[in-house]
Every structure is written in structure tokens, then in C-alpha cells.
Design an enzyme around this catalytic site. Structure first.
Site, short mmCIF file in Angstrom:
data_model
loop_
_atom_site.label_atom_id
_atom_site.label_comp_id
_atom_site.label_asym_id
_atom_site.label_seq_id
_atom_site.Cartn_x
_atom_site.Cartn_y
_atom_site.Cartn_z
N HIS A 1 0.83 -1.21 0.00
CA HIS A 1 0.00 0.00 0.00
C HIS A 1 0.86 1.26 0.00
O HIS A 1 0.55 2.24 -0.69
CB HIS A 1 -0.93 -0.02 1.21
CG HIS A 1 -1.73 1.22 1.37
ND1 HIS A 1 -1.51 2.13 2.38
CD2 HIS A 1 -2.74 1.74 0.63
CE1 HIS A 1 -2.36 3.13 2.26
NE2 HIS A 1 -3.12 2.92 1.21
N GLU B 1 1.88 2.02 -3.48
CA GLU B 1 0.86 2.65 -4.30
C GLU B 1 1.03 4.17 -4.21
O GLU B 1 0.89 4.89 -5.21
CB GLU B 1 -0.51 2.22 -3.81
CG GLU B 1 -1.67 2.86 -4.54
CD GLU B 1 -2.94 2.83 -3.73
OE1 GLU B 1 -3.61 3.88 -3.66
OE2 GLU B 1 -3.25 1.77 -3.15
N HIS B 2 1.35 4.67 -3.03
CA HIS B 2 1.57 6.12 -2.83
C HIS B 2 2.91 6.56 -3.42
O HIS B 2 2.99 7.58 -4.10
CB HIS B 2 1.51 6.45 -1.34
CG HIS B 2 0.14 6.39 -0.76
ND1 HIS B 2 -0.64 7.50 -0.54
CD2 HIS B 2 -0.61 5.33 -0.37
CE1 HIS B 2 -1.81 7.14 -0.04
NE2 HIS B 2 -1.81 5.82 0.08
N GLU C 1 -3.48 8.10 7.26
CA GLU C 1 -4.61 7.30 6.76
C GLU C 1 -4.89 6.15 7.72
O GLU C 1 -6.06 5.84 8.02
CB GLU C 1 -4.27 6.76 5.36
CG GLU C 1 -5.39 5.93 4.76
CD GLU C 1 -5.01 5.29 3.43
OE1 GLU C 1 -5.71 4.36 3.01
OE2 GLU C 1 -3.99 5.70 2.82
#
Length: 412
Positions: free
Chosen positions: A48, A51-52, A126
Site C-alpha cells: 500500500h 501505491e503512494h 490514513e
């Protein structure tokens, strides 16, 4: 019917082309065969995080978004337990800009320490906002390790704990990138107002020179068969008590996957579904209730979850669900129930395929099964499901020894 052509570059990149001259756009969807299941138990959340990071600049392009926006393009991405998927749309005339951008970040990230710090903070925030500081936000952080004792599905895509991202080093990041972000670990789908010849030439030009790498061997620990019911109780400041029941089921490409999916629809899709009609509307046990399948590549979860009405005890709510399920185990489902959810599933599929972007994504995901044509036989597989199939699979999994239950109690 989604028509497509496919070819593979010398470096192992699998390319699928779907021509649709009726639209004015082109779509590039690139699926990397890496998700949170590929992480180490002591370094989770990396898929994840990547992805950033992939939007933070690459070897020759310091800012990914700027050149894309200049040619009228849009982009996004998502990560789950099994894959990381990047997609963009551009006016068809600007297709090469998409190839340039995607190939450069496959070639190499910029590995700028400042970018790592910025994205680390974004992901940590997040994690805190969505999973730690939101009512019921930590459900999957609690339910997954209850249902999975060995398999890496035991942690959520965001990661097992926030410290894993806080402590990620540049060396960790480099290692993860050069292990998984390889042309021979990716599927590129180009769809829209394009031609096979055009895509082949652009793929050779932009992706062809990127060297392949040694693919990591995916020796994931198999989840042992569950032999007794597991439970966990959580107390938190939430508006109402909630119940989460999870049973193990086969993975996404198993022949029975569509049977399980339709069973979950019979239980909770729409206001005439069994769970809603009986336990929300008639008996007022729950204020909301749903059932769904996780759709993971490896054996996944069949979940029933609901929020209780004030004054209803969790034990009673669980008993009411079990009574309803026992009826399906013994009596099966009605033909008209099955026909209704089949029609709903078929119309959802057909509606989804209106968008060229969805067609591209579906082709990429289907290719993971080894056969991209799975997109064209899904409707047939749904239509073939019988009421006997539904009763059979329900009896295979909806049993106490296969059940993990999370009781979520309200302190307020």
C-alpha cells in the site's frame, strides 16, 4: 463479449489490447502481481505504501501528475491483499504520454528520501484516521488475525500495525521495489481507441528495454483447516453493538466462487433478501446487515456483519442469524430467489462493462487466472449455478467449526 488480443514482450511483460473505436479515449491499466500477502510479517503495509510512492516521481520524471494533466489525462490506483493496480485515461491522441509515464516508473522510482517521508506521513495518517480513530475502523485489524492463523491474509492491506510504516527504511523500499515491480510480474492492458499494431510498437519502444528480474517464489503458508469456532470480544466507543461472522471459503478462481457470491446475495442483496427482510424489517434485531465474499485469490472469507438495534443482546442476534442459516442448510433456497440474484448479478456485470476502464481492469484481473477470456464466460458461469449448488456450498462452509466471530460491544 469483450474482444481482445494479447502478446508477451521478451522481458516477460504480458500485454492485452482491447480495441474500441467508438470511444475517444485510451486506457492504460497496469496490474502488478503483488499485494499485502507478499509482505513479511514484520514489515507489513509496504504494498500500500508503494501505491503512494509510485506517484512521487520516477527515474526521469520528477512529477508524475503534471505531464499527465497537461495532456488531459487522469489517473488513480488501488492495492489489496493480492494485487496493486495503476490506471490512467488519456485522449486517444496522447496515448504515448501514458506509455512514457508508466514505463518510467516501472524502470525505477526516484527513491527521493523526501518523497518517502511525505508519503510515509500520508499513509500513517490514513492508518490512524480510517482504522484507529473511526468507529468500527479496526474491525479488519481484529477479524483477520482471528480467522487466519498462518496465511498473510491475517493482516489488512494498510498493515498489521502503524509502526511498520513509521520504521520503513529506504533500503526496505528499494528491496520491495526491485523484488516485485518487474515487467515479468505485471500485466498491461491498453483499451479504447487504439490498435494492436500501435500498442505493440509503443510497448516495444517504452517497456521493451526494461530488464526482467528474478521473480520471487511465492511460498505462502497455507491456512490449516479450522476445526473449532473462534471468538473475540472488543469493547469501544461506538454507536451500537455490532456482530461480524466469518467463514473460510475457496478463492476467487475456484469453480464454486460464483455459487458463494450468489449465496451472499440471496442473504442480503436488497430489501427482499433473507437477512434484511427477517432480521431488519420483521424482527428489528439489526438496524443494518450485510453478507459478502472477500473475493481473494487464495481461500478467502464469507462474511455476515450487522449493527444491532438498542436493547438487543449479541447472543440473541447471533442465534437469529444461525437459525436463518440453518434453514438454508436444511431446505435450500427457492428457485425464484436464485433467479432474482442471478439477474441482478448479470445486470451489474453488463452495466460495469459499459465503461472501457472497467473492461480493461477486468481483463487484467482475469489474466491472473491464466486466461483473460474469463471475462467473457463469467455470465455463463453465473447462469449455470443451480439451487442444489447453493445448498451444497452452504453446507460445506456455514458450520460452527469453520466460523470466527467478532463481538463488537459499545461502551457508550
Amino acid at each position: 463479449m469483450i474482444s481482445f488480443s494479447e502478446f508477451t514482450l521478451d522481458n516477460g511483460l504480458q500485454v492485452i489490447v482491447h480495441e474500441d473505436p467508438s470511444v475517444q479515449i485510451a486506457v492504460l491499466n497496469i496490474l502488478y502481481n503483488v499485494g499485502s500477502r507478499d509482505e513479511r510479517p514484520d514489515k507489513t503495509g509496504f504494498a500500500h505504501l508503494f501505491e503512494h510512492l509510485m506517484f512521487g516521481g520516477s527515474k526521469n520524471i520528477p512529477n508524475y501528475d503534471e505531464p499527465l494533466q497537461r495532456v488531459g489525462g487522469e489517473n488513480n490506483a488501488f492495492t489489496n491483499t493480492d494485487i496493486t493496480n495503476y490506471y490512467l485515461t488519456v485522449p486517444a491522441a496522447n496515448l504515448e504520454t501514458g506509455f512514457w509515464l508508466e514505463s518510467d516508473r516501472m524502470l525505477s522510482l526516484s527513491f527521493d528520501p523526501q518523497v518517502l517521508e511525505v508519503q510515509r506521513k500520508v499513509v500513517v495518517e490514513e492508518f490512524k484516521q480510517r482504522y484507529l480513530n473511526q468507529p468500527y475502523g479496526d474491525v479488519w485489524l481484529k477479524l483477520r488475525p482471528l480467522a487466519y492463523q498462518k496465511h498473510p491474509y491475517q493482516w489488512a492491506t494498510i498493515g498489521k500495525e502503524v509502526s511498520h510504516i513509521e520504521n520503513a527504511t529506504m533500503e526496505d523500499v528499494r528491496e520491495f521495489f526491485f523484488t516485485h515491480y518487474l515487467p515479468n510480474n505485471a500485466i498491461l492492458v491498453v483499451a479504447g481507441n487504439v490498435t494492436v499494431d500501435q500498442v505493440r510498437q509503443l510497448a516495444d519502444k517504452w517497456f521493451g528495454p526494461i530488464p526482467s528480474g528474478k521473480l520471487p517464489s511465492r511460498n505462502l503458508p497455507l491456512e490449516p483447516k479450522q476445526t473449532q469456532k473462534r471468538t473475540n470480544t472488543v469493547k469501544a466507543q461506538v454507536p451500537a453493538d455490532a456482530l461480524y461472522m466469518s467463514w473460510h471459503m475457496p478463492g476467487r478462481f475456484h469453480p464454486d466462487y460464483y455459487v458463494y457470491d450468489l449465496l451472499s446475495d440471496i442473504l442480503s442483496r436488497g430489501k427482499s433478501s433473507r437477512l434484511y427482510n427477517e432480521l431488519v424489517k420483521r424482527k428489528e434485531i439489526f438496524t443494518s446487515i450485510s453478507s459478502f465474499v472477500m473475493g481473494t485469490l487464495d481461500p478467502g472469507m464469507f462474511v455476515v456483519s450487522g449493527r444491532l438495534n438498542q436493547g438487543i443482546e449479541l447472543k440473541r442476534a447471533e442465534d437469529e442469524i444461525n437459525a436463518l442459516l440453518r434453514n438454508i442448510l436444511s431446505e435450500g433456497v427457492l428457485e425464484e430467489e436464485l433467479l432474482k440474484v442471478k439477474n441482478q448479478a448479470l445486470s451489474t456485470l453488463a452495466f460495469g462493462e459499459v465503461e472501457v476502464m472497467n473492461r480493461a481492469m477486468n481483463l487484467a484481473f482475469a489474466k491472473l487466472s491464466g486466461d483473460a477470456n474469463l471475462v467473457n464466460i463469467e455470465m455463463e458461469k453465473i447462469e449455470q449455478v443451480s439451487s442444489a449448488d447453493v445448498k451444497r456450498v452452504a453446507n460445506e462452509i456455514l458450520i460452527d467449526s469453520n466460523l470466527s466471530t467478532l463481538y463488537y460491544q459499545s461502551n457508550s
